[in-house]
Design a protein around this motif. Structure first.
Motif, PDB file in Angstrom:
ATOM      1  N   GLY A  57      63.291-160.655 -67.329  1.00  0.00           N
ATOM      2  CA  GLY A  57      62.362-159.761 -67.992  1.00  0.00           C
ATOM      3  C   GLY A  57      61.264-159.308 -67.044  1.00  0.00           C
ATOM      4  O   GLY A  57      61.113-159.827 -65.936  1.00  0.00           O
ATOM      5  N   VAL A  58      60.492-158.335 -67.495  1.00  0.00           N
ATOM      6  CA  VAL A  58      59.436-157.773 -66.654  1.00  0.00           C
ATOM      7  C   VAL A  58      58.119-157.735 -67.421  1.00  0.00           C
ATOM      8  O   VAL A  58      58.074-157.861 -68.634  1.00  0.00           O
ATOM      9  CB  VAL A  58      59.788-156.340 -66.179  1.00  0.00           C
ATOM     10  N   GLY A  59      57.033-157.556 -66.657  1.00  0.00           N
ATOM     11  CA  GLY A  59      55.700-157.478 -67.229  1.00  0.00           C
ATOM     12  C   GLY A  59      54.944-156.281 -66.695  1.00  0.00           C
ATOM     13  O   GLY A  59      55.514-155.396 -66.048  1.00  0.00           O
ATOM     14  N   TYR A  60      53.617-156.289 -66.887  1.00  0.00           N
ATOM     15  CA  TYR A  60      52.839-155.065 -66.698  1.00  0.00           C
ATOM     16  C   TYR A  60      51.650-155.218 -65.749  1.00  0.00           C
ATOM     17  O   TYR A  60      50.791-154.355 -65.698  1.00  0.00           O
ATOM     18  CB  TYR A  60      52.359-154.576 -68.076  1.00  0.00           C
ATOM     19  N   THR A  61      51.622-156.286 -64.985  1.00  0.00           N
ATOM     20  CA  THR A  61      50.608-156.465 -63.949  1.00  0.00           C
ATOM     21  C   THR A  61      51.269-156.262 -62.587  1.00  0.00           C
ATOM     22  O   THR A  61      52.482-156.047 -62.506  1.00  0.00           O
ATOM     23  CB  THR A  61      50.002-157.882 -64.012  1.00  0.00           C
ATOM     24  N   ALA A 117      45.995-152.306 -72.564  1.00  0.00           N
ATOM     25  CA  ALA A 117      45.001-152.798 -71.608  1.00  0.00           C
ATOM     26  C   ALA A 117      45.043-154.314 -71.514  1.00  0.00           C
ATOM     27  O   ALA A 117      44.896-154.891 -70.431  1.00  0.00           O
ATOM     28  CB  ALA A 117      43.611-152.324 -72.009  1.00  0.00           C
ATOM     29  N   LYS A 118      45.257-154.987 -72.640  1.00  0.00           N
ATOM     30  CA  LYS A 118      45.381-156.448 -72.623  1.00  0.00           C
ATOM     31  C   LYS A 118      46.604-156.879 -71.825  1.00  0.00           C
ATOM     32  O   LYS A 118      46.532-157.816 -71.025  1.00  0.00           O
ATOM     33  CB  LYS A 118      45.475-156.978 -74.057  1.00  0.00           C
ATOM     34  N   LEU A 119      47.733-156.207 -72.046  1.00  0.00           N
ATOM     35  CA  LEU A 119      48.951-156.560 -71.323  1.00  0.00           C
ATOM     36  C   LEU A 119      48.754-156.454 -69.818  1.00  0.00           C
ATOM     37  O   LEU A 119      49.172-157.334 -69.058  1.00  0.00           O
ATOM     38  CB  LEU A 119      50.095-155.635 -71.742  1.00  0.00           C
ATOM     39  N   LEU A 149      48.005-163.927 -65.782  1.00  0.00           N
ATOM     40  CA  LEU A 149      49.420-164.003 -66.103  1.00  0.00           C
ATOM     41  C   LEU A 149      50.046-162.611 -66.088  1.00  0.00           C
ATOM     42  O   LEU A 149      49.356-161.601 -66.202  1.00  0.00           O
ATOM     43  CB  LEU A 149      49.617-164.611 -67.492  1.00  0.00           C
ATOM     44  N   SER A 150      51.367-162.582 -65.976  1.00  0.00           N
ATOM     45  CA  SER A 150      52.128-161.363 -66.236  1.00  0.00           C
ATOM     46  C   SER A 150      53.125-161.694 -67.324  1.00  0.00           C
ATOM     47  O   SER A 150      53.771-162.745 -67.283  1.00  0.00           O
ATOM     48  CB  SER A 150      52.860-160.895 -64.982  1.00  0.00           C
ATOM     49  N   MET A 151      53.243-160.815 -68.307  1.00  0.00           N
ATOM     50  CA  MET A 151      54.075-161.126 -69.468  1.00  0.00           C
ATOM     51  C   MET A 151      54.689-159.863 -70.046  1.00  0.00           C
ATOM     52  O   MET A 151      54.219-158.753 -69.805  1.00  0.00           O
ATOM     53  CB  MET A 151      53.223-161.824 -70.531  1.00  0.00           C
ATOM     54  N   PRO A 152      55.769-160.024 -70.829  1.00  0.00           N
ATOM     55  CA  PRO A 152      56.358-158.872 -71.517  1.00  0.00           C
ATOM     56  C   PRO A 152      55.533-158.525 -72.746  1.00  0.00           C
ATOM     57  O   PRO A 152      54.534-159.158 -73.045  1.00  0.00           O
ATOM     58  CB  PRO A 152      57.748-159.389 -71.917  1.00  0.00           C
ATOM     59  N   ALA A 153      55.991-157.487 -73.463  1.00  0.00           N
ATOM     60  CA  ALA A 153      55.321-157.122 -74.712  1.00  0.00           C
ATOM     61  C   ALA A 153      56.376-157.043 -75.811  1.00  0.00           C
ATOM     62  O   ALA A 153      57.414-156.437 -75.603  1.00  0.00           O
ATOM     63  CB  ALA A 153      54.649-155.756 -74.572  1.00  0.00           C
ATOM     64  N   PRO A 154      56.076-157.667 -76.967  1.00  0.00           N
ATOM     65  CA  PRO A 154      54.940-158.528 -77.289  1.00  0.00           C
ATOM     66  C   PRO A 154      55.104-159.889 -76.631  1.00  0.00           C
ATOM     67  O   PRO A 154      56.218-160.311 -76.350  1.00  0.00           O
ATOM     68  CB  PRO A 154      54.992-158.621 -78.806  1.00  0.00           C
TER      69      PRO A 154
END
Length: 522
Positions: free
Chosen positions: A169-173, A369-371, A150-155
């Protein structure tokens, strides 16, 4: 028992008309899905913006479970001119929370529509309803042993892919540009019709989640950050889980290094050597991610002194700037790209690379690292503990990914925040060619002076950045009208022309992104 009297009403709707509408909603949905008592609405009134909660108080909340119910809801809304503010998983901290744009709007809460409708492990696609969270989808992939990421925002754990994508929105992968990875929407229009974008309108077609465009004008984007329809299903692409994943950080000890950081990393990002949206977080952002509270180091008022920040950095092993990125692929691919990255940092002559093995179980490396691996968590909520007091507004201007732009924005933002006694807590997210400069304007909502200062600070941030040619890509509900003005009158006239065509009674989220037929004078 007498009829209920409502203290909060939708704009332009009297008690009698609203009572009739509520009765119609109850007949349709059942009493348990029509919330009108003050204690039932508390969850929809919590805001983090420094404005009066009463300005964003809903008159009621509805929970729907089917598309047919939503169709019937908009029919009732058209009859009684009831405005509804739609939410999915019910969180939007920093951008307005679940509260409506303005007082009296009814919340349409789609959290009960939480079915994962389809996941294709070979084509790497998914189709979900609005209430599906990233945690739910992650658990599904794990339970079925599907090699997808998955790609997801934080949190991320309580956020959802549909709602996050609809707000761009954006994610980190490597799949972090979420709207780019969206493929196919189902939308209930204001007149109750159901529209499927892309290939979704073709009977019997099975390409809805693999071909974005369909035929004719591509209209998916019209429904993002808008109030033209209610998205009830969304398809999107998932990334195959790579055989090797290598997260790393780079610590820089001087605030002045920011321009050099961007200049050395941008070519690697554009060339996809570093394939994910890399993050450059400042010291106080990192402190929040490490669960540091300001009062642990400083009891004074106003801006946190530099020597205090330096002490936090020394204690927690963080830099003035902290880069997070990752490599993905086969062992051979990762080895080659790792050599390129390390050679670039070596040539720069500054910056300490930290691998996952070296970081161990420490925060904030662990949650970053999890994100970047697509594992949901809530660690970044630690930001709200830095100053305390429950106040937060995300200020997120966009620029070219150039070092000169980074330095200019950082200095301007810091100057304005410090003027109002607030800390600069920020990070740069470097996309392929753009940068999102995300700043958390943190304040204590219980302190009247700080409450007032934070609001004025946000206004000045918007004004001064616009004078320099910058605008935000997303904003909280209190400032949507102001930001819409930044993008010029022609865009606004087009947006309202579309609104008049699709929603002439102005029932869908009036005010969203500055689109409101009742108040627009263009």
């Amino acid at each position: 028992m007498g009829e209920q009297k409502f203290d909060v009403l939708p704009r332009g709707v009297n008690q009698q008309a609203f009572l009739k509408a509520v009765e119609a909603f109850r007949k349709l949905l059942g009493d348990e899905n029509v919330l009108t008592k003050p204690e039932q609405l508390i969850a929809y009134m919590k805001i983090m913006m420094p404005v009066d909660e009463a300005e964003h108080a809903p008159s009621a909340a509805l929970t729907a479970t089917t598309v047919e119910q939503i169709q019937a809801i908009v029919k009732i809304c058209n009859e009684y001119r009831i405005p509804i503010w739609t939410i999915s998983t019910g969180r939007n901290f920093g951008y307005g929370s679940a509260a409506p744009h303005h007082r009296g709007q009814i919340i349409l809460d789609l959290k009960k529509m939480n079915k994962i409708l389809h996941v294709d492990p070979e084509l790497c696609t998914a189709l979900v309803e609005p209430g599906v969270t990233y945690q739910q989808l992650y658990d599904y992939l794990q339970a079925h042993d599907l090699p997808l990421m998955l790609s997801m925002p934080a949190p991320s754990a309580i956020a959802g892919p549909l709602g996050n994508t609809m707000d761009r929105g954006v994610g980190y992968t490597p799949y972090g540009e979420h709207f780019l990875m969206q493929c196919g929407m189902e939308v209930v229009l204001a007149n109750g019709e159901v529209l499927r974008t892309g290939m979704g309108g073709v009977k019997g077609d099975n390409s809805w989640q693999v071909f974005k465009w369909g035929y004719g004008p591509t209209i998916d984007g019209l429904f993002t950050q808008s109030n033209y329809g209610i998205c009830t299903k969304m398809g999107f692409w998932l990334m195959p889980r790579p055989p090797v994943y290598k997260p790393f950080s780079i610590k820089f000890d001087s605030e002045d290094d920011i321009a050099d950081i961007v200049e050395v990393l941008r070519p690697l990002r554009i060339a996809q050597i570093i394939p994910n949206a890399l993050v450059i977080a400042n010291a106080l952002w990192e402190a929040g991610g490490a669960n540091v509270r300001r009062t642990q180091y400083y009891e004074g008022q106003g801006v946190t002194p530099d020597d205090v920040i330096e002490r936090i950095c020394a204690d927690k092993g963080i830099g003035q700037w902290n880069v997070y990125a990752a490599l993905y692929g086969t062992r051979e691919q990762v080895a080659v790209n790792w050599q390129i990255v390390t050679d670039a940092i070596k040539a720069l002559g500054k910056g300490a690379i930290i691998t996952e093995e070296e970081a161990g179980d420490t925060e904030p490396f662990k949650y970053r690292a999890k994100l970047m691996q697509g594992i949901p968590n809530l660690q970044e909520f630690g930001l709200y503990n830095w100053r305390g007091g429950g106040g937060s507004m995300w200020f997120a201007p966009v620029s070219q990914a150039r070092g000169s732009e980074t330095s200019k924005q950082m200095r301007l933002a810091k100057k304005i925040l410090n003027k109002y006694g607030l800390d600069y807590v920020g990070e740069f997210i470097v996309g392929w060619r753009d940068m999102h400069h995300v700043i958390d304007v943190l304040c204590d909502r219980s302190d009247p002076a700080e409450f007032k200062a934070a609001y004025a600070c946000f206004q000045e941030l918007l004004d001064e950045f616009e004078r320099q040619g910058y605008a935000v890509y997303r904003v909280n509900t209190a400032f949507m009208e102001r930001v819409a003005q930044s993008y010029g009158p022609v865009k606004r006239r087009v947006e309202h022309a579309i609104k008049r065509a699709l929603d002439p009674n102005n029932i869908l989220a009036p005010g969203k992104s500055g689109i409101d037929l009742e108040t627009f004078k263009g």
